[in-house]
Write a protein that holds these residues in place. Structure first.
Motif, PDB file in Angstrom:
ATOM      1  N   THR A  43       0.852  -1.144  -0.045  1.00 55.26           N
ATOM      2  CA  THR A  43       0.012  -0.056  -0.031  1.00 55.26           C
ATOM      3  C   THR A  43       0.708   1.156  -0.058  1.00 55.26           C
ATOM      4  O   THR A  43       0.365   2.464  -0.445  1.00 55.26           O
ATOM      5  CB  THR A  43      -0.906   0.118   1.207  1.00 55.26           C
ATOM      6  OG1 THR A  43      -1.669  -1.191   1.152  1.00 55.26           O
ATOM      7  CG2 THR A  43      -1.668   1.068   1.337  1.00 55.26           C
ATOM      8  N   PRO A 103      -7.867   4.188  -7.585  1.00 56.29           N
ATOM      9  CA  PRO A 103      -8.724   5.149  -7.262  1.00 56.29           C
ATOM     10  C   PRO A 103      -9.846   5.731  -8.007  1.00 56.29           C
ATOM     11  O   PRO A 103     -10.886   6.415  -7.794  1.00 56.29           O
ATOM     12  CB  PRO A 103      -7.691   6.680  -7.224  1.00 56.29           C
ATOM     13  CG  PRO A 103      -6.828   6.020  -8.032  1.00 56.29           C
ATOM     14  CD  PRO A 103      -6.624   4.519  -7.986  1.00 56.29           C
ATOM     15  N   TYR A 107     -15.534   5.477  -3.418  1.00 58.42           N
ATOM     16  CA  TYR A 107     -15.285   5.243  -1.992  1.00 58.42           C
ATOM     17  C   TYR A 107     -15.951   5.743  -1.149  1.00 58.42           C
ATOM     18  O   TYR A 107     -16.677   7.063  -1.321  1.00 58.42           O
ATOM     19  CB  TYR A 107     -13.638   5.434  -1.779  1.00 58.42           C
ATOM     20  CG  TYR A 107     -12.898   4.671  -2.442  1.00 58.42           C
ATOM     21  CD1 TYR A 107     -12.479   3.324  -1.909  1.00 58.42           C
ATOM     22  CD2 TYR A 107     -12.284   5.073  -3.544  1.00 58.42           C
ATOM     23  CE1 TYR A 107     -11.530   2.094  -2.414  1.00 58.42           C
ATOM     24  CE2 TYR A 107     -11.446   3.935  -4.383  1.00 58.42           C
ATOM     25  CZ  TYR A 107     -11.019   2.853  -3.773  1.00 58.42           C
ATOM     26  OH  TYR A 107     -10.143   2.172  -4.444  1.00 58.42           O
ATOM     27  N   ASN A 123     -12.230   2.698   2.393  1.00 59.42           N
ATOM     28  CA  ASN A 123     -12.373   4.251   2.346  1.00 59.42           C
ATOM     29  C   ASN A 123     -11.404   4.924   1.255  1.00 59.42           C
ATOM     30  O   ASN A 123     -11.627   5.911   0.908  1.00 59.42           O
ATOM     31  CB  ASN A 123     -12.315   4.918   3.533  1.00 59.42           C
ATOM     32  CG  ASN A 123     -13.265   4.434   4.495  1.00 59.42           C
ATOM     33  OD1 ASN A 123     -14.382   4.237   4.177  1.00 59.42           O
ATOM     34  ND2 ASN A 123     -13.023   4.003   5.765  1.00 59.42           N
ATOM     35  N   ARG A 124     -10.366   4.170   0.910  1.00 62.67           N
ATOM     36  CA  ARG A 124      -9.329   4.607  -0.064  1.00 62.67           C
ATOM     37  C   ARG A 124      -8.561   3.425  -0.991  1.00 62.67           C
ATOM     38  O   ARG A 124      -9.226   2.296  -0.535  1.00 62.67           O
ATOM     39  CB  ARG A 124      -8.296   5.024   0.836  1.00 62.67           C
ATOM     40  CG  ARG A 124      -8.502   6.386   1.504  1.00 62.67           C
ATOM     41  CD  ARG A 124      -7.494   6.978   2.479  1.00 62.67           C
ATOM     42  NE  ARG A 124      -7.689   7.935   3.321  1.00 62.67           N
ATOM     43  CZ  ARG A 124      -8.595   7.828   4.390  1.00 62.67           C
ATOM     44  NH1 ARG A 124      -8.565   6.806   5.004  1.00 62.67           N
ATOM     45  NH2 ARG A 124      -8.815   8.953   5.260  1.00 62.67           N
ATOM     46  N   GLN A 154      -5.170  -0.210   3.439  1.00 68.48           N
ATOM     47  CA  GLN A 154      -5.787   0.940   2.563  1.00 68.48           C
ATOM     48  C   GLN A 154      -4.715   2.032   2.649  1.00 68.48           C
ATOM     49  O   GLN A 154      -4.137   2.303   4.009  1.00 68.48           O
ATOM     50  CB  GLN A 154      -7.130   1.143   2.872  1.00 68.48           C
ATOM     51  CG  GLN A 154      -7.380   1.646   4.189  1.00 68.48           C
ATOM     52  CD  GLN A 154      -8.873   1.981   4.353  1.00 68.48           C
ATOM     53  OE1 GLN A 154      -9.771   1.925   3.389  1.00 68.48           O
ATOM     54  NE2 GLN A 154      -9.461   2.195   5.598  1.00 68.48           N
TER      55      GLN A 154
END
Length: 158
Positions: A43, A103, A107, A123-124, A154
């Motif tokens: 990540t 991306p 999200y 969330n990302r 994440q």
């Protein structure tokens, strides 16, 4: 006179079974820790080109490279996932699934990997890893313990 040796044998069998169980659980936790560390290392590999445009994205090639490097180092495996002499494992670790969530997704994203019974909300952008790890039992008459270990991480930024 016959009962004491018999009880001793039964107690010894129960003790070794418990010891075998504890050692296998310790191996599982080491495997889980290695997968989590690998996912976290993956990540951290930001795509510099997208970052220059203000987009936080993970570089999938670098993420895979760093994640496997960290995982294999923590489990003391060679580059192919085979155990080295220093490893507590005796069989090859299989990388079953590696995924980088980019991306472009909306999200918070509900992620589901039904094949392995895993679901979570990200969330990302994130990295998801699944490995298969086998741990040999103390006694050869018992089959090895086998797990599918799942880890994810994440992006975290402020």
């Amino acid at each position: 006179m016959l009962i004491i040796p018999l009880l001793l044998v039964i107690w010894l069998m129960m003790y070794t079974e418990q010891l075998d169980h504890e050692l296998s659980m310790k191996a599982y936790y080491k495997g889980k820790q290695a997968v989590n560390r690998g996912a976290h290392a993956g990540t951290l590999q930001l795509d510099e080109l997208q970052l220059s445009e203000g987009i936080f994205a993970i570089d999938p090639v670098m993420a895979y490279q760093m994640a496997t490097e960290y995982m294999y180092a923590n489990l003391r495996l060679d580059r192919n996932g085979n155990p080295t002499p220093q490893s507590f494992l005796k069989e090859r670790v299989e990388l079953l699934h590696f995924e980088v969530l980019d991306p472009s997704l909306t999200y918070p994203y509900e992620y589901s990997l039904s094949k392995y019974g895993y679901s979570t909300t990200f969330n990302r952008p994130a990295v998801v890893i699944v490995i298969r790890m086998k741990y040999p039992r103390i006694f050869s008459s018992n089959n090895p313990v086998e797990w599918n270990i799942i880890g994810s991480s994440q992006l975290v930024f402020q």
